[in-house]
Design a protein around this motif. Sequence first.
Motif, PDB file in Angstrom:
ATOM      1  N   VAL A  95       0.823  -1.211   0.000  1.00  0.00           N
ATOM      2  CA  VAL A  95       0.000   0.000   0.000  1.00  0.00           C
ATOM      3  C   VAL A  95       0.861   1.268   0.000  1.00  0.00           C
ATOM      4  CG1 VAL A  95      -2.010  -1.114   1.020  1.00  0.00           C
ATOM      5  CG2 VAL A  95      -0.322  -0.052   2.518  1.00  0.00           C
ATOM      6  N   LEU A  96       2.022   1.210   0.613  1.00  0.00           N
ATOM      7  CA  LEU A  96       2.930   2.361   0.564  1.00  0.00           C
ATOM      8  C   LEU A  96       3.359   2.614  -0.878  1.00  0.00           C
ATOM      9  CD1 LEU A  96       5.074   1.632   3.739  1.00  0.00           C
ATOM     10  CD2 LEU A  96       3.670   3.673   3.392  1.00  0.00           C
ATOM     11  N   ASN A  97       3.603   1.542  -1.621  1.00  0.00           N
ATOM     12  CA  ASN A  97       3.975   1.689  -3.028  1.00  0.00           C
ATOM     13  C   ASN A  97       2.814   2.206  -3.868  1.00  0.00           C
ATOM     14  OD1 ASN A  97       6.660   0.864  -2.822  1.00  0.00           O
ATOM     15  ND2 ASN A  97       6.173  -1.293  -3.082  1.00  0.00           N
ATOM     16  N   LEU A  98       1.592   1.987  -3.409  1.00  0.00           N
ATOM     17  CA  LEU A  98       0.421   2.503  -4.130  1.00  0.00           C
ATOM     18  C   LEU A  98       0.244   4.004  -3.919  1.00  0.00           C
ATOM     19  CD1 LEU A  98      -2.305  -0.251  -3.506  1.00  0.00           C
ATOM     20  CD2 LEU A  98      -0.998   0.184  -5.597  1.00  0.00           C
ATOM     21  N   GLY A  99       0.879   4.545  -2.872  1.00  0.00           N
ATOM     22  CA  GLY A  99       0.758   5.977  -2.627  1.00  0.00           C
ATOM     23  C   GLY A  99       0.256   6.352  -1.255  1.00  0.00           C
ATOM     24  N   VAL A 100       0.097   5.351  -0.382  1.00  0.00           N
ATOM     25  CA  VAL A 100      -0.310   5.636   1.001  1.00  0.00           C
ATOM     26  C   VAL A 100       0.795   6.422   1.700  1.00  0.00           C
ATOM     27  CG1 VAL A 100      -0.593   4.518   3.246  1.00  0.00           C
ATOM     28  CG2 VAL A 100      -1.917   3.733   1.288  1.00  0.00           C
ATOM     29  N   ALA A 101       0.403   7.422   2.488  1.00  0.00           N
ATOM     30  CA  ALA A 101       1.393   8.286   3.152  1.00  0.00           C
ATOM     31  C   ALA A 101       1.716   7.838   4.572  1.00  0.00           C
ATOM     32  CB  ALA A 101       0.886   9.731   3.179  1.00  0.00           C
ATOM     33  N   GLY A 102       0.856   6.997   5.144  1.00  0.00           N
ATOM     34  CA  GLY A 102       1.111   6.550   6.512  1.00  0.00           C
ATOM     35  C   GLY A 102       0.495   5.194   6.776  1.00  0.00           C
ATOM     36  N   TYR A 103       1.108   4.437   7.681  1.00  0.00           N
ATOM     37  CA  TYR A 103       0.623   3.108   8.043  1.00  0.00           C
ATOM     38  C   TYR A 103       0.720   2.988   9.556  1.00  0.00           C
ATOM     39  CZ  TYR A 103      -0.297  -1.888   7.200  1.00  0.00           C
ATOM     40  OH  TYR A 103      -0.859  -3.140   7.127  1.00  0.00           O
ATOM     41  N   VAL A 104      -0.435   3.033  10.217  1.00  0.00           N
ATOM     42  CA  VAL A 104      -0.484   3.024  11.682  1.00  0.00           C
ATOM     43  C   VAL A 104      -1.219   1.782  12.155  1.00  0.00           C
ATOM     44  CG1 VAL A 104      -1.227   4.265  13.742  1.00  0.00           C
ATOM     45  CG2 VAL A 104      -0.484   5.539  11.723  1.00  0.00           C
ATOM     46  N   LEU A 105      -0.591   1.042  13.061  1.00  0.00           N
ATOM     47  CA  LEU A 105      -1.214  -0.171  13.584  1.00  0.00           C
ATOM     48  C   LEU A 105      -2.183   0.159  14.714  1.00  0.00           C
ATOM     49  CD1 LEU A 105       1.866  -2.578  13.740  1.00  0.00           C
ATOM     50  CD2 LEU A 105       0.069  -2.487  11.990  1.00  0.00           C
ATOM     51  N   LYS A 106      -3.340  -0.487  14.684  1.00  0.00           N
ATOM     52  CA  LYS A 106      -4.292  -0.338  15.780  1.00  0.00           C
ATOM     53  C   LYS A 106      -3.648  -0.899  17.043  1.00  0.00           C
ATOM     54  CE  LYS A 106      -8.494  -0.345  13.012  1.00  0.00           C
ATOM     55  NZ  LYS A 106      -9.754  -1.031  12.650  1.00  0.00           N
ATOM     56  N   GLY A 107      -3.859  -0.227  18.127  1.00  0.00           N
ATOM     57  CA  GLY A 107      -3.154  -0.569  19.355  1.00  0.00           C
ATOM     58  C   GLY A 107      -2.151   0.513  19.708  1.00  0.00           C
ATOM     59  N   CYS A 108      -1.977   1.452  18.769  1.00  0.00           N
ATOM     60  CA  CYS A 108      -1.110   2.590  19.049  1.00  0.00           C
ATOM     61  C   CYS A 108      -1.822   3.550  20.001  1.00  0.00           C
ATOM     62  CB  CYS A 108      -0.755   3.315  17.744  1.00  0.00           C
ATOM     63  SG  CYS A 108      -2.130   4.249  17.034  1.00  0.00           S
ATOM     64  N   THR A 109      -1.142   4.562  20.440  1.00  0.00           N
ATOM     65  CA  THR A 109      -1.755   5.558  21.321  1.00  0.00           C
ATOM     66  C   THR A 109      -2.503   6.595  20.493  1.00  0.00           C
ATOM     67  OG1 THR A 109       0.157   7.046  21.284  1.00  0.00           O
ATOM     68  CG2 THR A 109       0.172   5.280  22.932  1.00  0.00           C
ATOM     69  N   ALA A 110      -3.408   7.294  21.159  1.00  0.00           N
ATOM     70  CA  ALA A 110      -4.136   8.377  20.491  1.00  0.00           C
ATOM     71  C   ALA A 110      -3.158   9.452  20.015  1.00  0.00           C
ATOM     72  CB  ALA A 110      -5.165   8.976  21.448  1.00  0.00           C
ATOM     73  N   PHE A 111      -2.102   9.653  20.772  1.00  0.00           N
ATOM     74  CA  PHE A 111      -1.089  10.638  20.402  1.00  0.00           C
ATOM     75  C   PHE A 111      -0.403  10.246  19.094  1.00  0.00           C
ATOM     76  CE2 PHE A 111       3.376  12.006  20.413  1.00  0.00           C
ATOM     77  CZ  PHE A 111       3.213  13.386  20.521  1.00  0.00           C
ATOM     78  N   ASP A 112      -0.077   8.940  18.935  1.00  0.00           N
ATOM     79  CA  ASP A 112       0.590   8.476  17.719  1.00  0.00           C
ATOM     80  C   ASP A 112      -0.275   8.718  16.483  1.00  0.00           C
ATOM     81  OD1 ASP A 112       2.937   7.649  18.886  1.00  0.00           O
ATOM     82  OD2 ASP A 112       2.344   5.546  19.084  1.00  0.00           O
ATOM     83  N   LEU A 113      -1.560   8.403  16.584  1.00  0.00           N
ATOM     84  CA  LEU A 113      -2.439   8.593  15.430  1.00  0.00           C
ATOM     85  C   LEU A 113      -2.597  10.070  15.114  1.00  0.00           C
ATOM     86  CD1 LEU A 113      -4.225   7.413  13.265  1.00  0.00           C
ATOM     87  CD2 LEU A 113      -6.114   7.316  14.927  1.00  0.00           C
ATOM     88  N   HIS A 114      -2.683  10.890  16.145  1.00  0.00           N
ATOM     89  CA  HIS A 114      -2.768  12.337  15.955  1.00  0.00           C
ATOM     90  C   HIS A 114      -1.514  12.842  15.236  1.00  0.00           C
ATOM     91  CE1 HIS A 114      -3.673  16.502  17.962  1.00  0.00           C
ATOM     92  NE2 HIS A 114      -3.745  16.524  16.650  1.00  0.00           N
ATOM     93  N   GLN A 115      -0.359  12.383  15.692  1.00  0.00           N
ATOM     94  CA  GLN A 115       0.903  12.780  15.064  1.00  0.00           C
ATOM     95  C   GLN A 115       0.970  12.299  13.621  1.00  0.00           C
ATOM     96  OE1 GLN A 115       2.016  15.299  17.312  1.00  0.00           O
ATOM     97  NE2 GLN A 115       3.894  14.594  16.305  1.00  0.00           N
TER      98      GLN A 115
END
Length: 228
Positions: A95-115
Amino acid sequence: MSNPVSVAFIDDHPILLEGLVSLYSGKPDLNIVGQGENAVDALKIVSDLDPDVVVVDLSMPGDAIAAIEILAHDYPRTRILVFTATSSIETAIHVLNLGVAGYVLKGCTAFDLHQAIKTVHAGGTFITPGFATKVIMSMKSAELRHKTERVTRLSTREEQIIRHLMRGSTNREIATSLDISEKTVKHYMTVLMQKLDARNRVEVVLAAQKLNMLSGPATGNGLQANLN
């Protein structure tokens, strides 16, 4: 103060989606403009609302990968951030090669997703820390393998052309023998010189012989490469 980042969330888990919207609606630097639960919703929301960032899951109903590919191609202004439980390195790279700019795993902190949202909106790439190292190492290994294969493998047509070069054949003679155009022969010659780091026809043959790249016995009486 800059305008808040407009964000749309797409996830098929109602409680999670409601939680994301509720959590980030209170952030002054974010503006939640849409929410959906499947791949079709993702396409419609981006088309209609033009958000700065769309946060999408990969396991939602519909073809999420196909939707991502369409979004990346047709709506390049909107940055795509994958928020998923899928920790497959191969999927992340795809998906990164398709053009996705970020890949965040569920289980991260709210701060990580915000960042992550702010980072991709600013033009950067964000991958969950820890997982990012695995993805980068895998991408480097794949790139190295690709380069090695590209350098050390010849196609059947490339082998045929090199064998003709060993007999001293001209481009016209090669074209006639292989039933292709001279322009095509010249194209193959350019590819071969780049692939083998050669400057001329003789060096192409020498490099192929040195690397033992020709399958089967050679025909002809040794190296007679025509420089024309």
